[in-house]
Design an enzyme around this catalytic site. Structure first.
Site, PDB file in Angstrom:
ATOM      1  CE  LYS B  79      -9.440  -7.663  -0.341  1.00 60.29           C
ATOM      2  NZ  LYS B  79     -10.423  -6.848   0.423  1.00 60.29           N
ATOM      3  CB  SER B 154      -8.340  -5.463   3.475  1.00 55.03           C
ATOM      4  OG  SER B 154      -9.546  -5.644   2.777  1.00 55.03           O
ATOM      5  CB  SER B 178     -11.614  -3.266   2.601  1.00 54.33           C
ATOM      6  OG  SER B 178     -11.094  -3.523   3.881  1.00 54.33           O
TER       7      SER B 178
END
Lengths: 95, 486
Positions: B79, B154, B178
């Site tokens: 990420k 997310s 997330s």
């Protein structure tokens, strides 16, 4: 929960955000809605309840206070929007 | 099966038997990214040259046979919230659109030390604030199962890249769901470890008392392999836990005889999708057949979790994001009048609407006159939520729930009203507030062929029982073997 434009402008100043007129109005209404949702917390009696900030670690982890090399100055400055003489450069703040 | 659809442990076997080299695997995934990422948009940056260099190093290590780990030569994604030395790290924000960190996050360093090959940086909601990747400053990632749907967020880019076979695995972060919610949306396995199990050093902070990094993988075995490499105390993170790291793969025994599974009545509510309810209830039956028993439990303060979360997380975010001021790194507004004007313009130009909204909410609730009513009150109710779990875990070993109340929603469906978007985190948020570990694993599909996630929550630092339960269920089903037809 009513939030005035003045409340939003005050918070924006504290948060260092130059909000536009439209943003100020939008956030006033959206924040009001969110804060109405959180009002339900008021129905709980928490007088005798300790607040929780960190959940698991019972204690802070300490390490030895030893001097260790840090990143080189030029690497630290490599992302600076403006730099001069090994320092971060900003606009003049003292007249 | 195509190489890009294989798991870490399957690819590791191929490397060990010399049926493939790390360079071949890396080139396979890079080709796959070239072929499908125009459609899926799971990556913000692809680091082709670095990946090939790392793969060649890994092949040397594999050839020598020395210091080979289950991750040596395995191509993964990360990420874009993790600082990667010499590689653009944006957190999907314009304010960091030119930030190249001079150091690696501890988690990145650990994965590199294990020999993993990093293919690139995954898209996400800006500063991890969102449940759909629609808050990315750059673009929205598409769900590989249905490109009209969001991948969740997310860590939506991470989940989608795993589901689309663009990497063997990825890592995400979880502040209110997330990792688990996008895992659920994309039909992959997402684990949020106990708060403090994994170092937060070099992970761009959103809400420091809730943030935790974890693996996103194709199955439970891979999750355990990744956690083995990621977990551990770090002198650079004073909140990381100084507890021994077990070999999590040893927990994968399928033996759930006598295991007590708690079912919280507050999670089977109105608004829960019917297909999801059915799939989760069937999952409970499958574990019962293997010898687990079911206990009805109550988590009475569940209904307050979202309110607590959106006060605590925004308050912490408002102070964490104060560092983005246009002085040391990142975007700086041009033509500002003075220092104060430069701060305000830089931040207004650099942050997207959701980030600003949360900074505003956090600043407001921490400001003079409101602190007791909002932040302090929320922190007290957080104690009650934590106690709910402590009480529940006196009666059971793990808690089973749906990961999300609905499957992946349509792109654009929830962007107009922030509160509706926040409510999609209703089943994942309490876990962060209590600091406990939780996993989402695939447990079926809706009538529209969208993945469904089963959430398993455990006691603090008891990732082993969480993984064991997940593995026992997974091995009795075939959901984890399905791949999105991209």
């Amino acid at each position: 929960m009513a939030i005035t434009k003045k409340d939003v402008e005050h918070a924006a100043k504290l948060a260092r955000l130059a909000l536009s007129q439209e943003e100020t109005e939008l956030y006033a209404s959206q924040m009001a809605k969110i804060l109405t949702h959180v009002e339900k917390l008021g129905t709980l009696d928490t007088k005798a309840v300790e607040p929780t900030s960190y959940t698991i670690s019972p204690k802070t982890i300490f390490r030895k206070d030893e001097a260790k090399p840090s990143l080189p100055q030029d690497e630290i400055l490599s992302n600076a929007p403006e730099k001069a003489k090994g320092c971060f450069k900003v606009t003049r703040i003292i007249e | 099966m195509e190489l890009y659809n294989l798991t870490i442990h399957e690819l590791h076997e191929k490397l060990k038997k010399k049926e493939a080299s790390s360079l071949e695997l890396t080139e396979t995934f890079l080709k796959r990214i070239d072929a499908v990422d125009g459609k899926i948009k799971a990556f913000l940056t692809v680091t082709k040259e670095d990946a090939i260099k790392q793969a060649k190093e890994a092949d040397k290590r594999l050839a020598s046979g020395k210091d080979v780990t289950p991750l040596t030569g395995i191509p993964i994604a990360v990420k874009d919230i993790f600082c990667t030395k010499g590689i653009l790290t944006t957190c999907a924000s314009k304010i960091l659109n030119n930030f190249v960190p001079p150091y690696d996050a501890t988690v990145i360093k650990k994965l590199k030390d294990a020999g993993a090959v990093i293919l690139g940086k995954n898209n996400m909601d800006e500063f991890a604030m969102g449940s759909s990747t629609e808050n990315s400053a750059f673009f929205t990632t598409k769900n590989p199962w249905n490109v009209e749907r969001v991948p969740g967020g997310s860590s939506g880019g991470s989940a989608a890249s795993v589901a689309a076979g663009e990497c063997a695995a990825s890592i995400g972060t979880d502040t209110g769901g997330s990792i688990r919610q996008p895992a659920s949306c994309c039909g992959v396995v997402g684990l949020k470890p106990t708060y403090g199990r994994v170092s937060r050093y070099g992970m761009i902070a959103f809400a420091s008392s809730l943030d935790q990094a974890g693996p996103m993988t194709k199955d439970v075995t891979d999750s355990a392999i990744m956690l083995n490499a990621m977990a551990g105390c770090d002198p650079q993170d004073s909140t990381s836990i100084d507890a021994p790291v077990p070999d999590y793969t040893k927990a994968l025994t399928k033996d759930v005889k006598g295991l007590k599974i708690g079912i919280p009545k507050e999670y089977f509510i109105q608004g829960l999708d019917k297909d999801i309810e059915k799939a989760v209830k069937e999952a409970i039956e499958i574990l019962k057949k293997q010898g687990a028993s079911v206990v009805d439990i109550s988590l009475p303060h569940t209904d307050y979790a979202i309110a607590v979360y959106y006060l605590v997380a925004t308050a912490e975010a408002s102070s964490n994001l104060a560092r983005f001021d246009g002085v040391k790194y990142g975007h700086r507004a041009k033509d500002a009048g003075g220092l104060m004007d430069m701060y305000c313009k830089t931040r207004d130009e650099g942050f997207g609407p959701e980030v600003k909204r949360r900074i505003m909410l956090g600043t407001y609730s921490l400001s003079a006159g409101y602190y007791d009513a909002y932040y302090k009150k929320a922190s007290q109710v957080r104690t009650l939520i934590k106690r709910d779990f402590e009480d529940a875990f006196k009666k059971c070993d793990v808690i089973l729930t749906p990961t999300a109340p609905t499957p992946a929603f349509k792109i654009g469906e929830k962007t107009a009203d922030p509160l509706t978007m926040y409510l999609s985190d209703i089943f994942t948020i309490s876990c962060n507030l209590a600091g406990i570990p939780g996993i989402s694993i695939p447990c079926g599909f809706t009538k529209d062929n969208l993945p469904i996630g089963l959430q398993i929550l455990g006691k603090p630092l008891d990732e082993e029982t969480v993984l064991k339960t997940a593995y026992a269920y997974e091995q009795a089903t075939d959901w984890h073997k399905r791949r999105a037809g991209v």
